[in-house]
Design an enzyme around this catalytic site. Sequence first.
Site, PDB file in Angstrom:
ATOM      1  N   ASP A  91       2.061   5.751   6.348  1.00 45.45           N
ATOM      2  CA  ASP A  91       1.196   5.724   7.522  1.00 45.45           C
ATOM      3  C   ASP A  91       1.698   4.808   8.636  1.00 45.45           C
ATOM      4  O   ASP A  91       1.142   4.801   9.727  1.00 45.45           O
ATOM      5  CB  ASP A  91      -0.221   5.279   7.120  1.00 45.45           C
ATOM      6  CG  ASP A  91      -1.003   6.417   6.490  1.00 45.45           C
ATOM      7  OD1 ASP A  91      -0.669   7.575   6.779  1.00 45.45           O
ATOM      8  OD2 ASP A  91      -1.936   6.148   5.729  1.00 45.45           O
ATOM      9  N   HIS A 107       1.028  -0.348  -1.010  1.00 49.02           N
ATOM     10  CA  HIS A 107       0.763   0.933  -1.671  1.00 49.02           C
ATOM     11  C   HIS A 107       0.460   0.657  -3.133  1.00 49.02           C
ATOM     12  O   HIS A 107       1.073  -0.238  -3.733  1.00 49.02           O
ATOM     13  CB  HIS A 107       1.987   1.858  -1.549  1.00 49.02           C
ATOM     14  CG  HIS A 107       1.675   3.285  -1.814  1.00 49.02           C
ATOM     15  ND1 HIS A 107       1.608   3.795  -3.084  1.00 49.02           N
ATOM     16  CD2 HIS A 107       1.390   4.311  -0.972  1.00 49.02           C
ATOM     17  CE1 HIS A 107       1.295   5.078  -3.010  1.00 49.02           C
ATOM     18  NE2 HIS A 107       1.152   5.424  -1.733  1.00 49.02           N
TER      19      HIS A 107
HETATM   20  N1  ACO Z   1      -1.172  -6.493   4.411  1.00 50.44           N
HETATM   21  C1  ACO Z   1      -1.269  -7.727   3.865  1.00 50.44           C
HETATM   22  N2  ACO Z   1      -1.509  -7.940   2.545  1.00 50.44           N
HETATM   23  C2  ACO Z   1      -1.638  -6.870   1.765  1.00 50.44           C
HETATM   24  C3  ACO Z   1      -1.534  -5.562   2.269  1.00 50.44           C
HETATM   25  C4  ACO Z   1      -1.297  -5.388   3.645  1.00 50.44           C
HETATM   26  N3  ACO Z   1      -1.208  -4.192   4.175  1.00 50.44           N
HETATM   27  N4  ACO Z   1      -1.715  -4.701   1.256  1.00 50.44           N
HETATM   28  C5  ACO Z   1      -1.926  -5.428   0.162  1.00 50.44           C
HETATM   29  N5  ACO Z   1      -1.893  -6.750   0.461  1.00 50.44           N
HETATM   30  C6  ACO Z   1      -2.084  -7.861  -0.456  1.00 50.44           C
HETATM   31  C7  ACO Z   1      -3.565  -8.011  -0.766  1.00 50.44           C
HETATM   32  O1  ACO Z   1      -4.199  -8.894   0.144  1.00 50.44           O
HETATM   33  C8  ACO Z   1      -3.553  -8.537  -2.174  1.00 50.44           C
HETATM   34  O2  ACO Z   1      -3.293  -9.931  -2.102  1.00 50.44           O
HETATM   35  P1  ACO Z   1      -3.958 -10.948  -3.161  1.00 50.44           P
HETATM   36  O3  ACO Z   1      -3.399 -10.522  -4.484  1.00 50.44           O
HETATM   37  O4  ACO Z   1      -3.502 -12.272  -2.690  1.00 50.44           O
HETATM   38  O5  ACO Z   1      -5.434 -10.714  -3.060  1.00 50.44           O
HETATM   39  C9  ACO Z   1      -2.339  -7.881  -2.799  1.00 50.44           C
HETATM   40  O6  ACO Z   1      -1.501  -7.509  -1.706  1.00 50.44           O
HETATM   41  C10 ACO Z   1      -2.674  -6.646  -3.596  1.00 50.44           C
HETATM   42  O7  ACO Z   1      -3.513  -5.798  -2.787  1.00 50.44           O
HETATM   43  P2  ACO Z   1      -4.512  -4.755  -3.422  1.00 50.44           P
HETATM   44  O8  ACO Z   1      -5.497  -4.316  -2.390  1.00 50.44           O
HETATM   45  O9  ACO Z   1      -5.056  -5.303  -4.709  1.00 50.44           O
HETATM   46  O10 ACO Z   1      -3.522  -3.580  -3.782  1.00 50.44           O
HETATM   47  P3  ACO Z   1      -3.936  -2.111  -4.013  1.00 50.44           P
HETATM   48  O11 ACO Z   1      -2.845  -1.487  -4.775  1.00 50.44           O
HETATM   49  O12 ACO Z   1      -5.299  -2.010  -4.585  1.00 50.44           O
HETATM   50  O13 ACO Z   1      -4.045  -1.524  -2.536  1.00 50.44           O
HETATM   51  C11 ACO Z   1      -3.613  -0.499  -0.468  1.00 50.44           C
HETATM   52  C12 ACO Z   1      -3.154  -0.657  -1.936  1.00 50.44           C
HETATM   53  C13 ACO Z   1      -5.101  -0.165  -0.422  1.00 50.44           C
HETATM   54  C14 ACO Z   1      -2.835   0.661   0.146  1.00 50.44           C
HETATM   55  C15 ACO Z   1      -3.344  -1.822   0.283  1.00 50.44           C
HETATM   56  O14 ACO Z   1      -1.975  -2.126   0.233  1.00 50.44           O
HETATM   57  C16 ACO Z   1      -3.826  -1.771   1.734  1.00 50.44           C
HETATM   58  O15 ACO Z   1      -5.009  -2.028   1.991  1.00 50.44           O
HETATM   59  N6  ACO Z   1      -2.920  -1.428   2.696  1.00 50.44           N
HETATM   60  C17 ACO Z   1      -3.299  -1.287   4.085  1.00 50.44           C
HETATM   61  C18 ACO Z   1      -3.906   0.102   4.301  1.00 50.44           C
HETATM   62  C19 ACO Z   1      -2.888   1.197   4.271  1.00 50.44           C
HETATM   63  O16 ACO Z   1      -1.815   1.106   4.847  1.00 50.44           O
HETATM   64  N7  ACO Z   1      -3.239   2.281   3.581  1.00 50.44           N
HETATM   65  C20 ACO Z   1      -2.384   3.471   3.460  1.00 50.44           C
HETATM   66  C21 ACO Z   1      -1.791   3.578   2.101  1.00 50.44           C
HETATM   67  S1  ACO Z   1      -0.692   4.959   1.982  1.00 50.44           S
HETATM   68  C22 ACO Z   1      -1.695   6.273   1.808  1.00 50.44           C
HETATM   69  O17 ACO Z   1      -2.780   6.204   1.291  1.00 50.44           O
HETATM   70  C23 ACO Z   1      -1.240   7.551   2.269  1.00 50.44           C
END
Ligand code: ACO
Length: 378
Positions: free
Chosen positions: A314, A261
């Site tokens: 989610d 998140h």
């Molecule tokens: N699984 C594995 N690794 C993850 C996940 C995940 N679900 N989420 C983040 N990471 C890792 C990324 O690969 C990244 O690693 P790196 O630094 O080595 O490249 C690091 O964590 C940071 O991730 P970002 O995408 O930069 O974080 P951001 O804050 O931009 O993204 C997001 C947040 C989009 C929710 C992300 O965690 C994600 O894609 N999660 C999966 C989708 C999801 O569950 N979305 C629902 C969110 S809740 C809502 O909107 C109601």
Amino acid sequence: MLREIELKRGLKDVYIDKTMVSFIDGQVGKLLYRGYNIRDLAEKSSFEETTYLLLYGTLPTRRELEEFDATLRSNRSLPKEVVQIIRLVHKAHPMDVLRTAVSAMAAFDPETRDNSLEATRRKGIRLTAQAPTIVAAHSRIRQGLEPISPNPKLNHAANFLHMLFGKEPPDDETEIIDKDFVLHAEHGINASAFGARVAASTASDFHSAVVAGIGILKGPAHGGAAEEVMKMALDIGEEDRSKEYARKILDSGGRIMGFGHRVYKTVDPRSIHLREEVQALGEKKGQPKWFRILSKVEEVMRPYAGRGIFVNVDFFSGTIYHLLDIPQDLFVSIFAMGRIPGWTVQVMEQYSDNILLRPMLEYVGPMDLEYVPIDQRG
Ligand code: ACO
């Protein structure tokens, strides 16, 4: 000479305004709507009361709640032209249908052009009442069935399930959906609320702002994740395959949906309530395996906690819908239905002290190229 630019990619950690609506502390996992803890609202409030709280800023008296609830109940029907539009586009994804129908509602709302706070609140109340009717009508139409009229004797959650399935739901299932709506009702300036506020900041109308919110919520990085989590659980199929499956995704550089998140660097407080519901509902339905599958996936994700990646809202919501026999592609529409009060209050706040939301991009392309006439280009 260009001035030095400080890039804030993805607007991470950028505060763009003040708010009186939601407080989120992502470090400790705290979420307040209008000062009230989501934990108390999930356990003690209802979607109707929470919507009142969000839109008026205070908890209602009994009488205020009764009047508000009556207003919601009396505004559930759709113009027949909107039902016709739903029929025309019924093959599209439910979120596309919802987006299209909400857009069409602007043509029939008596106050579309009135951006005053009172009119915006009234439009938000009408759309909150109508959104389940849109989603349920589409679900019926695409099955070759006729839409079911709203039943004013049922509360918001029960009426939705009634319009979806054609029968009155048991109380415990109504309560689960009601709680789900409460938990999804508002969440500060998340991506879809930001989009809605950008639309409002140009003094565009309420329906345009909500249409923007719906389009943004649909993405799998936002509300679309619940559908992806359930697809993953179904694909895993059996508890003993969970860990290997999750590890494979991570080893190939993929992400586990329902984890991570932008703001929460600990467990998303909304997920705590949904976890309990998935477990209890799974037992009741004789399908405990989904909770077990998800729990094993959580175990694989445990080391990611050190990087601030925890379960989000989610991760469990999709399984609840699945256990209630709701089709997967409706999951994000249910989120959207619950979020209409949140988008409404965000738009109201934007209108109330408006400033155009217009960030900048740093240009990194070529400069001052010579324009070559088309017949001289190689
Ligand atoms: N699984 C594995 N690794 C993850 C996940 C995940 N679900 N989420 C983040 N990471 C890792 C990324 O690969 C990244 O690693 P790196 O630094 O080595 O490249 C690091 O964590 C940071 O991730 P970002 O995408 O930069 O974080 P951001 O804050 O931009 O993204 C997001 C947040 C989009 C929710 C992300 O965690 C994600 O894609 N999660 C999966 C989708 C999801 O569950 N979305 C629902 C969110 S809740 C809502 O909107 C109601």
